[in-house]
Structure formats: C-alpha cells, structure tokens
Design a protein around this motif. Structure first.
Motif, PDB file in Angstrom:
ATOM      1  N   ASN A  31      54.796  12.090  70.428  1.00  0.00           N
ATOM      2  CA  ASN A  31      55.374  11.218  71.447  1.00  0.00           C
ATOM      3  C   ASN A  31      56.523  10.382  70.883  1.00  0.00           C
ATOM      4  O   ASN A  31      56.664   9.222  71.216  1.00  0.00           O
ATOM      5  CB  ASN A  31      54.293  10.294  72.009  1.00  0.00           C
ATOM      6  CG  ASN A  31      53.215  11.070  72.707  1.00  0.00           C
ATOM      7  OD1 ASN A  31      53.488  12.050  73.370  1.00  0.00           O
ATOM      8  ND2 ASN A  31      51.984  10.654  72.550  1.00  0.00           N
ATOM      9  N   LYS A  32      57.329  10.961  70.057  1.00  0.00           N
ATOM     10  CA  LYS A  32      58.403  10.235  69.401  1.00  0.00           C
ATOM     11  C   LYS A  32      59.367   9.652  70.417  1.00  0.00           C
ATOM     12  O   LYS A  32      59.717  10.292  71.398  1.00  0.00           O
ATOM     13  CB  LYS A  32      59.144  11.154  68.452  1.00  0.00           C
ATOM     14  CG  LYS A  32      60.219  10.441  67.680  1.00  0.00           C
ATOM     15  CD  LYS A  32      60.943  11.349  66.750  1.00  0.00           C
ATOM     16  CE  LYS A  32      62.012  10.535  66.052  1.00  0.00           C
ATOM     17  NZ  LYS A  32      63.068  11.334  65.544  1.00  0.00           N
ATOM     18  N   VAL A  33      59.803   8.442  70.130  1.00  0.00           N
ATOM     19  CA  VAL A  33      60.760   7.745  70.973  1.00  0.00           C
ATOM     20  C   VAL A  33      62.065   7.629  70.196  1.00  0.00           C
ATOM     21  O   VAL A  33      62.065   7.326  69.007  1.00  0.00           O
ATOM     22  CB  VAL A  33      60.237   6.337  71.340  1.00  0.00           C
ATOM     23  CG1 VAL A  33      61.292   5.523  72.044  1.00  0.00           C
ATOM     24  CG2 VAL A  33      58.987   6.448  72.182  1.00  0.00           C
ATOM     25  N   THR A  34      63.178   7.886  70.853  1.00  0.00           N
ATOM     26  CA  THR A  34      64.489   7.710  70.252  1.00  0.00           C
ATOM     27  C   THR A  34      65.076   6.411  70.783  1.00  0.00           C
ATOM     28  O   THR A  34      65.086   6.179  71.992  1.00  0.00           O
ATOM     29  CB  THR A  34      65.417   8.892  70.603  1.00  0.00           C
ATOM     30  OG1 THR A  34      64.785  10.107  70.171  1.00  0.00           O
ATOM     31  CG2 THR A  34      66.763   8.758  69.928  1.00  0.00           C
ATOM     32  N   LEU A  35      65.541   5.576  69.867  1.00  0.00           N
ATOM     33  CA  LEU A  35      66.099   4.283  70.256  1.00  0.00           C
ATOM     34  C   LEU A  35      67.612   4.372  70.421  1.00  0.00           C
ATOM     35  O   LEU A  35      68.292   5.069  69.662  1.00  0.00           O
ATOM     36  CB  LEU A  35      65.763   3.220  69.204  1.00  0.00           C
ATOM     37  CG  LEU A  35      64.289   2.926  68.982  1.00  0.00           C
ATOM     38  CD1 LEU A  35      64.128   1.840  67.915  1.00  0.00           C
ATOM     39  CD2 LEU A  35      63.594   2.517  70.261  1.00  0.00           C
ATOM     40  N   PHE A  36      68.108   3.656  71.413  1.00  0.00           N
ATOM     41  CA  PHE A  36      69.537   3.550  71.672  1.00  0.00           C
ATOM     42  C   PHE A  36      69.867   2.084  71.902  1.00  0.00           C
ATOM     43  O   PHE A  36      69.026   1.310  72.356  1.00  0.00           O
ATOM     44  CB  PHE A  36      69.937   4.343  72.917  1.00  0.00           C
ATOM     45  CG  PHE A  36      69.740   5.825  72.783  1.00  0.00           C
ATOM     46  CD1 PHE A  36      70.722   6.620  72.210  1.00  0.00           C
ATOM     47  CD2 PHE A  36      68.574   6.423  73.222  1.00  0.00           C
ATOM     48  CE1 PHE A  36      70.540   7.992  72.091  1.00  0.00           C
ATOM     49  CE2 PHE A  36      68.381   7.784  73.103  1.00  0.00           C
ATOM     50  CZ  PHE A  36      69.364   8.580  72.531  1.00  0.00           C
ATOM     51  N   PRO A 104      81.693   0.473  83.852  1.00  0.00           N
ATOM     52  CA  PRO A 104      82.735   1.068  83.000  1.00  0.00           C
ATOM     53  C   PRO A 104      82.802   0.463  81.594  1.00  0.00           C
ATOM     54  O   PRO A 104      83.204   1.122  80.653  1.00  0.00           O
ATOM     55  CB  PRO A 104      84.035   0.800  83.762  1.00  0.00           C
ATOM     56  CG  PRO A 104      83.628   0.479  85.149  1.00  0.00           C
ATOM     57  CD  PRO A 104      82.229  -0.039  85.100  1.00  0.00           C
ATOM     58  N   ASP A 105      82.409  -0.807  81.470  1.00  0.00           N
ATOM     59  CA  ASP A 105      82.470  -1.484  80.172  1.00  0.00           C
ATOM     60  C   ASP A 105      81.205  -1.305  79.339  1.00  0.00           C
ATOM     61  O   ASP A 105      81.132  -1.780  78.211  1.00  0.00           O
ATOM     62  CB  ASP A 105      82.732  -2.979  80.368  1.00  0.00           C
ATOM     63  CG  ASP A 105      84.092  -3.235  81.012  1.00  0.00           C
ATOM     64  OD1 ASP A 105      85.018  -2.433  80.753  1.00  0.00           O
ATOM     65  OD2 ASP A 105      84.215  -4.217  81.758  1.00  0.00           O
ATOM     66  N   THR A 106      80.187  -0.656  79.886  1.00  0.00           N
ATOM     67  CA  THR A 106      78.932  -0.449  79.173  1.00  0.00           C
ATOM     68  C   THR A 106      78.969   0.887  78.446  1.00  0.00           C
ATOM     69  O   THR A 106      79.385   1.895  79.010  1.00  0.00           O
ATOM     70  CB  THR A 106      77.743  -0.459  80.160  1.00  0.00           C
ATOM     71  OG1 THR A 106      77.703  -1.732  80.809  1.00  0.00           O
ATOM     72  CG2 THR A 106      76.432  -0.224  79.445  1.00  0.00           C
ATOM     73  N   HIS A 107      78.543   0.859  77.185  1.00  0.00           N
ATOM     74  CA  HIS A 107      78.423   2.128  76.456  1.00  0.00           C
ATOM     75  C   HIS A 107      77.115   2.147  75.665  1.00  0.00           C
ATOM     76  O   HIS A 107      76.488   1.115  75.442  1.00  0.00           O
ATOM     77  CB  HIS A 107      79.650   2.407  75.580  1.00  0.00           C
ATOM     78  CG  HIS A 107      79.791   1.484  74.416  1.00  0.00           C
ATOM     79  ND1 HIS A 107      80.338   0.251  74.506  1.00  0.00           N
ATOM     80  CD2 HIS A 107      79.450   1.641  73.121  1.00  0.00           C
ATOM     81  CE1 HIS A 107      80.337  -0.340  73.334  1.00  0.00           C
ATOM     82  NE2 HIS A 107      79.793   0.478  72.459  1.00  0.00           N
ATOM     83  N   ILE A 108      76.724   3.333  75.256  1.00  0.00           N
ATOM     84  CA  ILE A 108      75.438   3.533  74.586  1.00  0.00           C
ATOM     85  C   ILE A 108      75.688   4.074  73.192  1.00  0.00           C
ATOM     86  O   ILE A 108      76.520   4.969  73.003  1.00  0.00           O
ATOM     87  CB  ILE A 108      74.549   4.472  75.417  1.00  0.00           C
ATOM     88  CG1 ILE A 108      74.270   3.811  76.768  1.00  0.00           C
ATOM     89  CG2 ILE A 108      73.254   4.793  74.683  1.00  0.00           C
ATOM     90  CD1 ILE A 108      73.491   4.619  77.743  1.00  0.00           C
ATOM     91  N   GLU A 109      74.952   3.518  72.220  1.00  0.00           N
ATOM     92  CA  GLU A 109      75.076   3.916  70.820  1.00  0.00           C
ATOM     93  C   GLU A 109      73.708   4.280  70.275  1.00  0.00           C
ATOM     94  O   GLU A 109      72.687   3.830  70.795  1.00  0.00           O
ATOM     95  CB  GLU A 109      75.621   2.754  69.979  1.00  0.00           C
ATOM     96  CG  GLU A 109      76.940   2.192  70.438  1.00  0.00           C
ATOM     97  CD  GLU A 109      77.327   0.918  69.694  1.00  0.00           C
ATOM     98  OE1 GLU A 109      76.508   0.397  68.901  1.00  0.00           O
ATOM     99  OE2 GLU A 109      78.449   0.447  69.909  1.00  0.00           O
ATOM    100  N   HIS A 110      73.704   5.067  69.187  1.00  0.00           N
ATOM    101  CA  HIS A 110      72.452   5.316  68.475  1.00  0.00           C
ATOM    102  C   HIS A 110      71.976   4.003  67.870  1.00  0.00           C
ATOM    103  O   HIS A 110      72.783   3.141  67.514  1.00  0.00           O
ATOM    104  CB  HIS A 110      72.653   6.314  67.334  1.00  0.00           C
ATOM    105  CG  HIS A 110      72.312   7.704  67.700  1.00  0.00           C
ATOM    106  ND1 HIS A 110      71.047   8.103  68.046  1.00  0.00           N
ATOM    107  CD2 HIS A 110      73.084   8.816  67.766  1.00  0.00           C
ATOM    108  CE1 HIS A 110      71.051   9.390  68.314  1.00  0.00           C
ATOM    109  NE2 HIS A 110      72.289   9.850  68.158  1.00  0.00           N
TER     110      HIS A 110
END
Length: 130
Positions: A31-36, A104-110
């Motif tokens: 059940n691994k979760v990936t964080l962003f 538009p100003d929101t972005h997602i990173e690792h």
C-alpha cells in the motif's frame, strides 16, 4: 545436523528477514503512498497518492498528477503531515482528506522524506480500531 534440518532453518531465517524487510521498509509495502508537494501562491502542502490512484491517472510523475488536476478541475487527496508515531519516532502520516483546485499558478512537485510514510489504509485501520 542433517542437510534437511539446515535447509529448514535457513528457510525460516530467510522468511523472517523478508517479513522484517516489508514491515520496516515502506518502499516494499503493498500500500505504498507517493508524496507530492502542491505549491500555490498562498501555501505549500504535502499530499499522498496511493498506487491505485496513480494508476487511474496513468502515471507516477508530478506532471501526470498536475495534468489530472487540470483535467478534472479538482482532486480529492490526503494531506500529509509530520507526527510522532506509536514508538515516538517522527513519521509522515495522513492528516485529513482535502480537495485541491486547479489554478494556473499551482504546480506539483515530487516530495521525498527521510521519515517513514504511513499508508492511508494503515491510518484508516488504526482510526477504526480506536
């Protein structure tokens, strides 16, 4: 000690090591979760997505998650935060279910963490028991 006995002892030892590896290293967990990290002009928050959620988005990268967010307009995700676990060791755990909106100003990173990451299903099971 016979060869058969040695093989049996070795098999039990290896099985024990395998169980320990899965229990102590979340990277091997089912059940691994990936964080962003979701970065907006107002704030930055850490979210967690399960393998199943990422499979629905057809990818595991921040770009895929951002594309899914923009396509849907909003996403319901688990916000993650740091807390002390049962043993007193800090860990990343789900805090609450939130909805993030496409902007538009929101972005997602690792987001990588040296802390143990508690899976969402583990947290829900813990709350149900308490």
């Amino acid at each position: 000690m016979s060869t058969r006995s040695r093989q049996t002892v070795l098999a039990f030892g290896l099985a024990g090591l395998l169980v320990d590896a899965v229990a102590s290293h979340p990277a091997f967990a089912i059940n691994k979760v990936t964080l962003f990290k979701v970065v907006s002009p107002q704030n930055e928050i850490v979210i967690g997505l399960t393998k199943a959620e990422l499979a629905q988005m057809k990818g595991r990268t921040p770009e895929v998650v951002e594309t899914a967010l923009r396509g849907a307009g909003t996403l319901q995700v688990w916000q993650y935060g740091v807390r002390r676990g049962v043993s007193g060791v800090p860990e990343h755990a789900p805090v609450r279910k939130i909805e993030i909106s496409a902007d538009p100003d929101t972005h997602i990173e690792h987001y990588t963490s040296s802390l143990k990451v508690v899976s969402i299903t583990d947290e829900i099971m813990t709350e149900a028991i308490q």
